[in-house]
Design a protein around this motif. Structure first.
Motif, short mmCIF file in Angstrom:
data_model
loop_
_atom_site.label_atom_id
_atom_site.label_comp_id
_atom_site.label_asym_id
_atom_site.label_seq_id
_atom_site.Cartn_x
_atom_site.Cartn_y
_atom_site.Cartn_z
N LEU A 306 0.86 -1.18 0.00
CA LEU A 306 0.00 0.00 0.00
C LEU A 306 0.90 1.23 0.00
N GLY A 307 0.83 2.00 -1.10
CA GLY A 307 1.76 3.10 -1.27
C GLY A 307 1.34 4.39 -0.61
N GLY A 308 0.05 4.48 -0.22
CA GLY A 308 -0.46 5.71 0.35
C GLY A 308 -1.87 5.94 -0.14
N PHE A 309 -2.22 7.21 -0.32
CA PHE A 309 -3.59 7.55 -0.71
C PHE A 309 -3.55 8.46 -1.94
N ARG A 310 -4.56 8.34 -2.76
CA ARG A 310 -4.60 9.02 -4.05
C ARG A 310 -5.95 9.67 -4.26
N ASN A 311 -5.96 10.80 -4.96
CA ASN A 311 -7.21 11.46 -5.32
C ASN A 311 -6.98 12.20 -6.63
N GLU A 312 -8.06 12.57 -7.29
CA GLU A 312 -7.92 13.36 -8.51
C GLU A 312 -9.16 14.21 -8.71
N MET A 313 -8.96 15.32 -9.37
CA MET A 313 -10.06 16.18 -9.85
C MET A 313 -9.78 16.53 -11.30
N GLU A 314 -10.84 16.60 -12.08
CA GLU A 314 -10.71 16.86 -13.50
C GLU A 314 -11.54 18.08 -13.87
N PHE A 315 -10.85 19.09 -14.40
CA PHE A 315 -11.48 20.35 -14.81
C PHE A 315 -11.89 20.24 -16.28
N ILE A 316 -13.04 20.81 -16.62
CA ILE A 316 -13.46 20.92 -18.01
C ILE A 316 -13.13 22.34 -18.49
N LEU A 317 -12.37 22.42 -19.59
CA LEU A 317 -11.97 23.69 -20.18
C LEU A 317 -12.60 23.78 -21.57
N THR A 318 -13.39 24.83 -21.80
CA THR A 318 -14.16 24.89 -23.05
C THR A 318 -13.83 26.16 -23.84
N GLY A 319 -13.71 25.97 -25.16
CA GLY A 319 -13.63 27.11 -26.06
C GLY A 319 -12.23 27.64 -26.28
N LEU A 320 -12.09 28.95 -26.16
CA LEU A 320 -10.84 29.62 -26.49
C LEU A 320 -9.86 29.61 -25.31
N ARG A 340 0.90 21.05 0.46
CA ARG A 340 1.12 20.40 -0.81
C ARG A 340 1.33 18.90 -0.59
N PRO A 341 0.57 18.03 -1.29
CA PRO A 341 0.79 16.59 -1.16
C PRO A 341 2.18 16.20 -1.67
N ALA A 342 2.61 14.99 -1.30
CA ALA A 342 3.93 14.51 -1.70
C ALA A 342 4.08 14.48 -3.21
N GLU A 343 3.01 14.10 -3.91
CA GLU A 343 3.02 14.08 -5.38
C GLU A 343 1.82 14.86 -5.89
N LEU A 344 2.05 15.73 -6.87
CA LEU A 344 0.98 16.49 -7.50
C LEU A 344 1.29 16.57 -8.98
N GLU A 345 0.43 15.95 -9.79
CA GLU A 345 0.70 15.84 -11.23
C GLU A 345 -0.48 16.42 -12.02
N TRP A 346 -0.13 17.15 -13.08
CA TRP A 346 -1.14 17.73 -13.96
C TRP A 346 -1.03 17.11 -15.36
N THR A 347 -2.18 16.87 -15.98
CA THR A 347 -2.22 16.41 -17.36
C THR A 347 -3.31 17.17 -18.10
N LEU A 348 -2.96 17.75 -19.23
CA LEU A 348 -3.94 18.45 -20.06
C LEU A 348 -4.19 17.63 -21.32
N ALA A 349 -5.40 17.16 -21.48
CA ALA A 349 -5.79 16.38 -22.65
C ALA A 349 -6.54 17.29 -23.61
N ARG A 350 -5.87 17.63 -24.72
CA ARG A 350 -6.47 18.55 -25.70
C ARG A 350 -7.42 17.78 -26.62
N LEU A 351 -8.60 17.55 -26.13
CA LEU A 351 -9.63 16.86 -26.91
C LEU A 351 -10.47 17.84 -27.71
N ASP A 352 -10.21 19.13 -27.54
CA ASP A 352 -11.02 20.15 -28.19
C ASP A 352 -10.63 20.32 -29.65
N ARG A 353 -11.51 20.92 -30.40
CA ARG A 353 -11.23 21.25 -31.80
C ARG A 353 -11.78 22.64 -32.10
N PRO A 354 -11.18 23.35 -33.05
CA PRO A 354 -11.66 24.70 -33.38
C PRO A 354 -13.06 24.66 -34.00
#
Length: 571
Positions: A306-320, A340-354
């Motif tokens: 057991l490595g510890g505890f994990r959580n995540e939140m996902e923001f929706i970014l729309t438009g420009l 600040r938690p021991a590990e904090l990672e960000w990922t941006l998934a560009r699923l948007d289109r013009p």
């Protein structure tokens, strides 16, 4: 030697489970669908051992795959009536407990079935002595000889703990044919057959790259290996079931979760570079030519912590201004957190289109993942703060989920111990215990010499198209590493692929791998190259280092990438 089949030269072994959670009705489907001598089920994976370990923490009497008990309650009478032996690793962390549960089921059903089990793989009480640290679970990968001994004693059901996935197939074949410990070629052939059918419907069209070619993939049938006395086999399925068994569906499973040309196990090291595949009828593929070598002197150990505890939140970014919106959310969240938690990672998934026609097509996803030994730092102290941004951040701020508490996560790592240090015990139906000796002959595991590759294909005209226009692929996880196997169908295509898809080119096509160690192994008999990408999955699947934590889609991502392919090779 114990005859498990009417035919002394062929044993017909089916599979009804590829993982804990697979199709519940598959055991009945396989028993009713046609003739079998043995029915196997694979319920264990690295993640499953962690799940079972947490079950055992709550109740020491658990630690086995409960769905297998449900299947036996439904199907035991049918299996006995048809004379089908059942062999499975569903015992997980508690094979003795599962065997006792099955005896109660047998009594409740008023049937007469002999239950045996294999134990010794659980090293949890000896981890300090063996230098394995302080994990939650520690299980060595045992081989097939305990299973064979149980079957030779007349067992109708054999349950095991952590054995290699192929062992549930090798054990029955060894018992039926009376193979010896040094019949390496025959054993290696059975290992390959076991590896092909271990993941259930992945051998009959499931997760298959060229799935659009298959006429009926609605409900694929589970696979069967007809193993012969010399270790060769024919992979097939019951008549009238969905899916297909072709050279490519078999090759796809052969490429799954492998490393180099040597496929090591506790009983034999199978040489995957000797495997030959050939169609021998509708939904029938012959596996032949497999050679084997003495196994390595050490056994692999699956270690989950057991490595510890994990959580995540996902923001929706729309438009420009997607990048600017992401930067603002990131800057705000990190400055608002009380700690600040021991590990904090960000990922941006560009699923948007013009100029998108729907709001969803205009949106990207910004994911923040946190890990820490302290559950409070990744609980509401994190997710609640994220939601506090809703009216104070970028325009259109919203989330894909409500705030929640952190959940425990696991860390996987492999360990290795001398085979002689690991007990391997067959507990027979009468309760007697048989100690299975470790292999006397061993051979240190080494990479094979780089095989001879064909002459490069001379080509003048190319077209930039997806690699998947001609190549198939299958990928998966090996602890924190990922594998992706790529193969083609013709010799001309192989002359191109063998030289075009290098480690350097793979890193160009998959930028996430650029900073990692990537190793390539060529398998000319299969017209294939297999890549090991070290560290892509962090500390294993339960660590969830990326959104595809088991690298299941990695091969399909690679196939979608564009590359210059000679015009003459394209369909």
């Amino acid at each position: 030697m114990s005859m498990l089949a009417a035919d002394p030269d062929v044993i017909r072994i089916g599979n009804c489970s590829g993982f804990y959670g697979d199709r519940l009705g598959a055991m009945r489907e396989m028993l009713e669908g046609g003739q079998l001598d043995v029915l196997t089920g694979d319920y264990l994976a690295e993640l499953t051992m962690l799940i079972l370990g947490r079950d055992r923490m709550k109740d020491p009497g658990l630690g086995y795959a409960k769905t297998f008990v449900t299947q036996i309650k439904d199907c035991l009478g049918l299996a006995l009536e048809r004379g089908v032996r059942i062999v499975t690793n569903a015992g997980g962390l508690n094979p003795a407990g599962l065997a006792e549960k099955l005896r109660k089921v047998v009594a409740d059903l008023g049937l007469d079935a002999r239950i045996a089990y294999v134990e010794g793989d659980d090293l949890l009480g000896r981890t300090d002595e063996l230098g394995l640290g302080a994990p939650l679970t520690a299980n060595a990968y045992l081989g097939a000889w305990g299973i064979a001994t149980c079957l030779e004693s007349g067992a109708d059901i054999v349950v095991t703990g952590r054995v290699t996935d192929a062992s549930v197939v090798v054990g029955p074949a060894a018992a039926h044919f009376g193979w010896g410990r040094t019949d390496y070629d025959a054993l290696a052939g059975a290992v390959v057959a076991g590896h092909v059918i271990e993941c259930g419907t992945q051998a009959t069209g499931g997760n298959f790259a060229f799935f659009t070619e298959l006429a009926d993939l609605g409900r694929p049938g589970f696979p069967i290996a007809e193993i012969r006395r010399d270790g060769s086999s024919v992979v097939t399925k019951h008549d009238g079931t969905g899916g297909a068994v072709t050279v490519d569906t078999v090759a796809a499973q052969l490429m799954y979760e492998i490393q180099g040309a040597r496929y090591a196990g506790p009983d034999v090291t199978a040489r995957l570079d000797t495997v030959e595949l050939a169609p021998v009828g509708p939904d029938r593929v012959l596996i032949s030519g497999v050679t084997g070598e003495a196994p390595p002197p050490r056994l692999k150990v699956s270690l989950n912590t057991l490595g510890g505890f994990r959580n995540e939140m996902e923001f929706i970014l729309t438009g420009l201004d997607i990048e600017a919106k992401a930067a603002l959310a990131r800057r705000q969240l990190e400055s608002w957190l009380p700690e600040r938690p021991a590990e904090l990672e960000w990922t941006l998934a560009r699923l948007d289109r013009p100029d998108a026609e729907t709001e969803e097509q205009a949106s990207a996803l910004l994911r923040c993942v946190v890990r820490d030994p302290d559950p409070n730092k990744v609980g509401r102290a994190f997710s609640g703060v994220a939601v506090e941004l809703a009216l104070a951040s970028y325009p259109g701020c919203s989330f894909t989920s409500v705030p929640g508490n952190g959940a425990p996560y696991g860390v996987y790592r492999p360990g290795y111990v001398d085979a002689a240090e690991v007990p391997h015990i067959a507990v027979l139906p009468d309760g007697s215990r048989v100690q299975i000796a470790a292999s006397e002959q061993t051979r240190a595991l080494q990479d094979v010499e780089t095989p001879e590759l064909p002459e490069p294909l001379p080509a003048k005209e190319f077209r930039r198209v997806p690699l998947g226009a001609i190549a198939l692929a299958r990928s998966g996880d090996k602890g924190g590493d990922a594998n992706v196997g790529v193969w083609v169908r013709t010799e001309e295509q192989w002359r191109w692929l063998a030289h075009a898809l290098t480690v350097e080119r793979l890193k160009e096509l998959l930028p996430e791998t650029r900073s990692l160690t990537v190793t390539r192994h060529a398998l000319p008999n299969l017209r294939a190259v297999n890549f090991i990408i070290s560290g892509l999955l962090g500390a294993g699947v339960a660590y969830q280092a990326r959104f595809d934590p088991q690298a299941k889609g990695l091969g399909e991502w690679l196939r979608s990438r564009h590359i210059d392919i000679p015009l003459e090779l394209l369909p």
